[in-house]
Design a protein around this motif. Structure first.
Motif, PDB file in Angstrom:
ATOM      1  N   ASN A  34       0.813  -1.214   0.000  1.00 57.68           N
ATOM      2  CA  ASN A  34       0.000   0.000   0.000  1.00 57.68           C
ATOM      3  C   ASN A  34       0.847   1.265   0.000  1.00 57.68           C
ATOM      4  OD1 ASN A  34      -2.515  -1.261  -0.073  1.00 57.68           O
ATOM      5  ND2 ASN A  34      -2.560  -1.542   2.131  1.00 57.68           N
ATOM      6  N   ASP A  35       2.098   1.174   0.438  1.00 59.13           N
ATOM      7  CA  ASP A  35       2.976   2.342   0.355  1.00 59.13           C
ATOM      8  C   ASP A  35       3.198   2.741  -1.103  1.00 59.13           C
ATOM      9  OD1 ASP A  35       3.183   2.365   3.104  1.00 59.13           O
ATOM     10  OD2 ASP A  35       4.996   1.131   3.132  1.00 59.13           O
ATOM     11  N   GLY A  36       3.412   1.741  -1.960  1.00 64.23           N
ATOM     12  CA  GLY A  36       3.556   2.024  -3.388  1.00 64.23           C
ATOM     13  C   GLY A  36       2.263   2.527  -3.992  1.00 64.23           C
ATOM     14  N   LEU A  37       1.136   1.974  -3.553  1.00 64.49           N
ATOM     15  CA  LEU A  37      -0.167   2.406  -4.057  1.00 64.49           C
ATOM     16  C   LEU A  37      -0.402   3.875  -3.723  1.00 64.49           C
ATOM     17  CD1 LEU A  37      -3.498   0.500  -3.855  1.00 64.49           C
ATOM     18  CD2 LEU A  37      -3.391   2.779  -2.918  1.00 64.49           C
ATOM     19  N   VAL A  38      -0.104   4.262  -2.483  1.00 69.65           N
ATOM     20  CA  VAL A  38      -0.307   5.653  -2.064  1.00 69.65           C
ATOM     21  C   VAL A  38       0.615   6.584  -2.843  1.00 69.65           C
ATOM     22  CG1 VAL A  38      -0.087   7.257  -0.132  1.00 69.65           C
ATOM     23  CG2 VAL A  38      -1.124   5.006   0.229  1.00 69.65           C
ATOM     24  N   ARG A  39       1.833   6.145  -3.106  1.00 64.90           N
ATOM     25  CA  ARG A  39       2.774   6.972  -3.863  1.00 64.90           C
ATOM     26  C   ARG A  39       2.246   7.259  -5.269  1.00 64.90           C
ATOM     27  NH1 ARG A  39       6.579   3.925  -3.304  1.00 64.90           N
ATOM     28  NH2 ARG A  39       6.541   2.815  -5.298  1.00 64.90           N
ATOM     29  N   VAL A  40       1.692   6.231  -5.915  1.00 65.58           N
ATOM     30  CA  VAL A  40       1.138   6.424  -7.262  1.00 65.58           C
ATOM     31  C   VAL A  40      -0.055   7.371  -7.218  1.00 65.58           C
ATOM     32  CG1 VAL A  40      -0.001   5.264  -9.200  1.00 65.58           C
ATOM     33  CG2 VAL A  40       1.952   4.185  -8.068  1.00 65.58           C
ATOM     34  N   LEU A  41      -0.931   7.209  -6.226  1.00 65.54           N
ATOM     35  CA  LEU A  41      -2.098   8.083  -6.106  1.00 65.54           C
ATOM     36  C   LEU A  41      -1.680   9.519  -5.823  1.00 65.54           C
ATOM     37  CD1 LEU A  41      -5.156   8.546  -5.862  1.00 65.54           C
ATOM     38  CD2 LEU A  41      -4.979   7.912  -3.448  1.00 65.54           C
ATOM     39  N   LYS A  42      -0.707   9.689  -4.954  1.00 57.82           N
ATOM     40  CA  LYS A  42      -0.239  11.036  -4.621  1.00 57.82           C
ATOM     41  C   LYS A  42       0.326  11.743  -5.846  1.00 57.82           C
ATOM     42  CE  LYS A  42       2.860  13.374  -1.362  1.00 57.82           C
ATOM     43  NZ  LYS A  42       3.809  13.173  -0.240  1.00 57.82           N
ATOM     44  N   ASP A  43       1.103  11.028  -6.631  1.00 60.84           N
ATOM     45  CA  ASP A  43       1.648  11.622  -7.857  1.00 60.84           C
ATOM     46  C   ASP A  43       0.539  12.019  -8.820  1.00 60.84           C
ATOM     47  OD1 ASP A  43       4.161  11.214  -6.823  1.00 60.84           O
ATOM     48  OD2 ASP A  43       4.535   9.366  -7.951  1.00 60.84           O
ATOM     49  N   ALA A  44      -0.489  11.168  -8.926  1.00 64.40           N
ATOM     50  CA  ALA A  44      -1.589  11.459  -9.852  1.00 64.40           C
ATOM     51  C   ALA A  44      -2.378  12.687  -9.398  1.00 64.40           C
ATOM     52  CB  ALA A  44      -2.507  10.241  -9.952  1.00 64.40           C
ATOM     53  N   VAL A  45      -2.676  12.777  -8.101  1.00 66.70           N
ATOM     54  CA  VAL A  45      -3.455  13.914  -7.599  1.00 66.70           C
ATOM     55  C   VAL A  45      -2.679  15.217  -7.769  1.00 66.70           C
ATOM     56  CG1 VAL A  45      -4.533  14.898  -5.544  1.00 66.70           C
ATOM     57  CG2 VAL A  45      -4.744  12.464  -5.986  1.00 66.70           C
ATOM     58  N   ASN A  46      -1.360  15.174  -7.541  1.00 64.12           N
ATOM     59  CA  ASN A  46      -0.552  16.370  -7.765  1.00 64.12           C
ATOM     60  C   ASN A  46      -0.512  16.742  -9.244  1.00 64.12           C
ATOM     61  OD1 ASN A  46       0.796  17.439  -5.228  1.00 64.12           O
ATOM     62  ND2 ASN A  46       1.269  15.277  -5.020  1.00 64.12           N
ATOM     63  N   LYS A  47      -0.492  15.750 -10.097  1.00 64.19           N
ATOM     64  CA  LYS A  47      -0.498  16.009 -11.539  1.00 64.19           C
ATOM     65  C   LYS A  47      -1.812  16.639 -11.969  1.00 64.19           C
ATOM     66  CE  LYS A  47       0.094  13.671 -15.996  1.00 64.19           C
ATOM     67  NZ  LYS A  47       0.332  12.359 -16.664  1.00 64.19           N
ATOM     68  N   TRP A  48      -2.910  16.207 -11.350  1.00 63.71           N
ATOM     69  CA  TRP A  48      -4.216  16.771 -11.674  1.00 63.71           C
ATOM     70  C   TRP A  48      -4.391  18.170 -11.086  1.00 63.71           C
ATOM     71  CZ3 TRP A  48      -6.853  11.661  -9.774  1.00 63.71           C
ATOM     72  CH2 TRP A  48      -6.622  10.656 -10.725  1.00 63.71           C
ATOM     73  N   GLY A  49      -3.535  18.560 -10.160  1.00 61.53           N
ATOM     74  CA  GLY A  49      -3.635  19.877  -9.535  1.00 61.53           C
ATOM     75  C   GLY A  49      -4.727  19.973  -8.493  1.00 61.53           C
ATOM     76  N   THR A  50      -5.118  18.856  -7.895  1.00 61.98           N
ATOM     77  CA  THR A  50      -6.204  18.863  -6.911  1.00 61.98           C
ATOM     78  C   THR A  50      -5.738  18.453  -5.521  1.00 61.98           C
ATOM     79  OG1 THR A  50      -6.779  16.573  -7.498  1.00 61.98           O
ATOM     80  CG2 THR A  50      -7.920  18.345  -8.680  1.00 61.98           C
ATOM     81  N   ALA A  51      -4.425  18.286  -5.323  1.00 61.29           N
ATOM     82  CA  ALA A  51      -3.913  17.835  -4.033  1.00 61.29           C
ATOM     83  C   ALA A  51      -4.037  18.941  -2.989  1.00 61.29           C
ATOM     84  CB  ALA A  51      -2.458  17.394  -4.161  1.00 61.29           C
ATOM     85  N   ILE A  52      -4.279  18.546  -1.743  1.00 61.04           N
ATOM     86  CA  ILE A  52      -4.317  19.475  -0.617  1.00 61.04           C
ATOM     87  C   ILE A  52      -2.957  19.459   0.060  1.00 61.04           C
ATOM     88  CG2 ILE A  52      -5.374  19.980   1.615  1.00 61.04           C
ATOM     89  CD1 ILE A  52      -7.216  20.553  -0.682  1.00 61.04           C
ATOM     90  N   LEU A  53      -2.281  20.622   0.063  1.00 59.20           N
ATOM     91  CA  LEU A  53      -0.947  20.754   0.654  1.00 59.20           C
ATOM     92  C   LEU A  53       0.024  19.722   0.088  1.00 59.20           C
ATOM     93  CD1 LEU A  53      -1.890  21.434   4.400  1.00 59.20           C
ATOM     94  CD2 LEU A  53      -1.237  23.096   2.638  1.00 59.20           C
TER      95      LEU A  53
END
Length: 679
Positions: A267-286
């Motif tokens: 799940n650490d790898g899963l979260v890393r992929v999701l975090k990168d995607a959300v930052n790429k979409w410009g919707t990440a919080i902090l």
């Protein structure tokens, strides 16, 4: 002449016989067949002979009313008239509306109200498909004899029971329909959602991943919706993350606040992929720094599991767990086990229970209950030789509980009851606890934010708890880290608020006094309102306010408090009152619009993955053999549609209670005895 006379006599005799046979011609000498009924009225009536009068009568196929139907005396007019007014005729039901009682949920109470009902064959078939989805029945139910007999009695004869193929197609259509509606809802509402995910392997050795969305809607109602239940090729974190991101793209969900997952390394790898995607979409919080929420239930389970890690103890627990599971597999085994308890003169009213991995106290309850039935297990094993064969079969078999196993359990229970013996055990458990929750800097800050956003506690209560938990070292001395952790949480809270203030700057003007006045200050008269509405007056007022802000800033004074400061400055709500936190925010959203937007996302973050695990255990049991044998696409359709069709949480389907079965059997015995006496 004699020959002619003989011919005449023969012709005459034949004519008489033909008359007696009612002119059957070629069927001479045979019994005449009944006249075929050609009237359409016989599609709705069944003809029969009255055993008393021997007259022919007809019975309505819908209401059972009997009418005279003697061919030479009665026509079909009466029957036609009855068909047009029969209340149970489905053709009439389609046009007639009837009253019915409707059960509605008003808050926590069930309210009975009057409603209307009209027969609709398509609605009945849809309700049948929804029943199969919600109750987890197999598609073959529609072809079983018992169900068809029920339909013959309960439904009109004209109702055509759908085939297995037809009902399967309709179930999938329901899934597609609700999926489309849910996608449109997400698109229109534009809410930020939190996620939970987990994986599970079916009986077919197919690994599935469940993804569930959690959000609070505009009416401040918390929702849980399963988005996908799809097969995965491996348990690698990157591949799971790619699958999760594809699913989110398919649903059009890019605003992700947090993801709750268990402590598996993948799940650490899963979260890393999701975090990168959300930052790429410009919707990440902090930047998505608090996007990963670790499952609290699994952490507690790991902490408590440290107490049973000893090799011998673990072996004993496994053997006893397997024995309990074997007996609980059927009501008949439970009945025989109770007979064994009566033979052993065990008067305990507690029943056998299994432990649940994510319920940390269930292991103690299982061992505490089972330890009383040692003699009953031995007695049962002598009566059921299959039990020992099944538990002892294979190199990895748990084995039947031995005397040593029972002694280990007894010793463990006594250790748990004496605080003096728990010191070593508590040390191991604390080490595991510290690994995940020992340093607030490494924890997900949403755990702390949720306490602050509860109007009964706010920041003062959180500060008290943190100083109590982290303000002293293990030897009792003061720890300087406690106050530092409090400062860290306050700083993180302000940063999150400023992020939401920035995101809502285009639509929210909560700190503008004019905006507050526009919300309805009753002290402003109509004349003053007209004066404020004048464009010239608005310009002058704006200039005065601007100069006032500069004056306060020049004198070292802040122009105004932020929403967060105003919220924290108010006294907390009474802790003893039963306050619905979401309803409180609904009532105060107009006062704290930015903070409410933040609370909507923080309070929707799940603290555990139970919501996703429930997809594998719908109805209180592991995904059954029927759904495990379906194709992955159909399994996903049924799992998701079931979750969407349920209006509220449904209680788990529990196994039959042994005491309840005993009481029912006693009633049956009494009924049998009474009938014997009457005979």
């Amino acid at each position: 002449m004699s020959n002619v006379a003989n011919i005449d006599v023969t012709i005459a005799n034949n004519a008489i016989e033909l008359q007696n046979n009612d002119g059957e011609g070629e069927n001479f000498g045979k019994k005449r067949k009944g006249i075929q009924k050609r009237s359409k009225v016989w599609l709705h009536f069944t003809a029969f002979d009255d055993p008393v009068t021997s007259q022919q009568k007809a019975r309505c196929n819908y209401c059972g009313k009997v009418l005279c139907a003697e061919p030479r005396r009665n026509g079909t007019s009466t029957m036609n008239g009855h068909i047009e007014c029969c209340l149970k005729n489905p053709s009439n039901l389609k046009n007639n509306t009837m009253l019915k009682y409707v059960s509605k949920i008003d808050g926590s109470k069930a309210v009975i109200d009057l409603g209307t009902w009209k027969f609709d064959e398509s609605a009945v078939k849809r309700a049948l498909a929804e029943m199969l989805i919600i109750d987890e029945d197999s598609f073959s139910l529609v072809e079983k004899l018992g169900f068809r007999r029920f339909c013959e009695v309960a439904l009109p004869p004209t109702f055509k029971i759908p085939s297995r193929r037809t009902i399967t197609r309709q179930c999938y259509d329901i899934y597609v329909e609700h999926r489309t509606a849910l996608k449109n809802y997400f698109k229109e509402s534009n809410f930020r959602v939190s996620l939970t995910t987990d994986t599970w392997t079916s009986l077919q050795r197919i690994t599935y991943m469940s993804l569930t969305a959690h959000f609070i809607d505009a009416k401040w109602k918390l929702h849980k919706k399963i988005l996908c239940f799809c097969p995965v090729d491996s348990h690698k974190g990157d591949e799971l993350g790619d699958l999760l991101v594809r699913c989110l793209k398919d649903w059009g969900l890019e605003k992700i606040y947090a993801l709750t997952a268990d402590n598996a390394s993948a799940n650490d790898g899963l979260v890393r992929v999701l975090k990168d995607a959300v930052n790429k979409w410009g919707t990440a919080i902090l930047g998505g720094k608090d996007i990963h929420m670790r499952c609290a239930a699994h952490i507690i389970n790991l902490v408590v599991g440290e107490g049973t890690k000893e090799k011998e103890m673990n072996k004993s627990v496994t053997a006893i767990r397997a024995a309990v599971k074997y007996i609980r597999q059927s009501p008949m085994r439970l009945k025989r086990f109770k007979e064994a308890c009566e033979w052993a003169e065990i008067e305990s009213k507690k029943l056998l229970c299994l432990d649940v991995p994510t319920r940390w106290n269930s292991l103690y309850l299982m061992l505490d209950t089972t330890e009383r039935f040692e003699e009953a297990f031995e007695r049962y094993a002598r009566q059921d030789p299959h039990m020992k064969n099944e538990l002892n079969d294979g190199p990895k078999a748990p084995g039947f509980p031995s005397c040593i196993d029972w002694e280990n359990v007894d010793h463990t229970l006594k250790k748990w009851e004496r605080d003096v013996d728990l010191y070593e055990l508590a040390g191991k458990m604390r080490t595991k606890y510290t690994k995940y929750w020992g340093d607030p800097r490494e924890m997900n800050k949403n755990i702390f934010f949720a306490v602050v956003l509860d109007p009964r506690y706010k920041m003062d209560y959180l500060e008290y708890l943190m100083l109590k938990m982290y303000g002293r070292k293990s030897d009792g001395e003061l720890d300087d880290n406690g106050p530092l952790y409090v400062v860290m949480v306050k700083r993180e809270m302000r940063m999150l608020f400023e992020e939401y203030k920035r995101l809502n700057s285009s639509t929210v003007k909560s700190n503008d006094p004019q905006s507050f006045d526009e919300q309805g200050s009753s002290s402003i008269s109509a004349t003053n309102m007209q004066s404020v509405a004048d464009p010239k007056n608005r310009v002058q007022t704006s200039e005065v306010r601007s100069d006032y802000k500069k004056f306060k800033a020049a004198n070292g004074r802040r122009a105004e408090k932020t929403e967060l400061e105003k919220y924290l400055a108010e006294d907390p709500e009474d802790e003893n009152e039963n306050i619905d936190v979401l309803q409180w925010w609904k009532m105060n959203e107009h006062r704290f619009p930015v903070l409410a937007s933040m609370a909507r996302d923080v309070l929707a973050v799940p603290i555990s993955t139970v919501a996703s695990e429930s997809a594998f255990s719908t109805g209180g049991r592991v995904l059954d053999a029927f759904r495990s044998s379906l194709t992955p696409r159909m399994a996903q359709a049924l799992i998701c549609a079931q979750d969407w069709l349920r209006d509220k949480a449904v209680s788990d389907i529990e196994e039959e209670d042994l005491d309840t079965l005993d009481s029912l059997e006693k009633e049956f015995d009494k009924i049998h005895l009474d009938s014997t006496i009457l005979e």
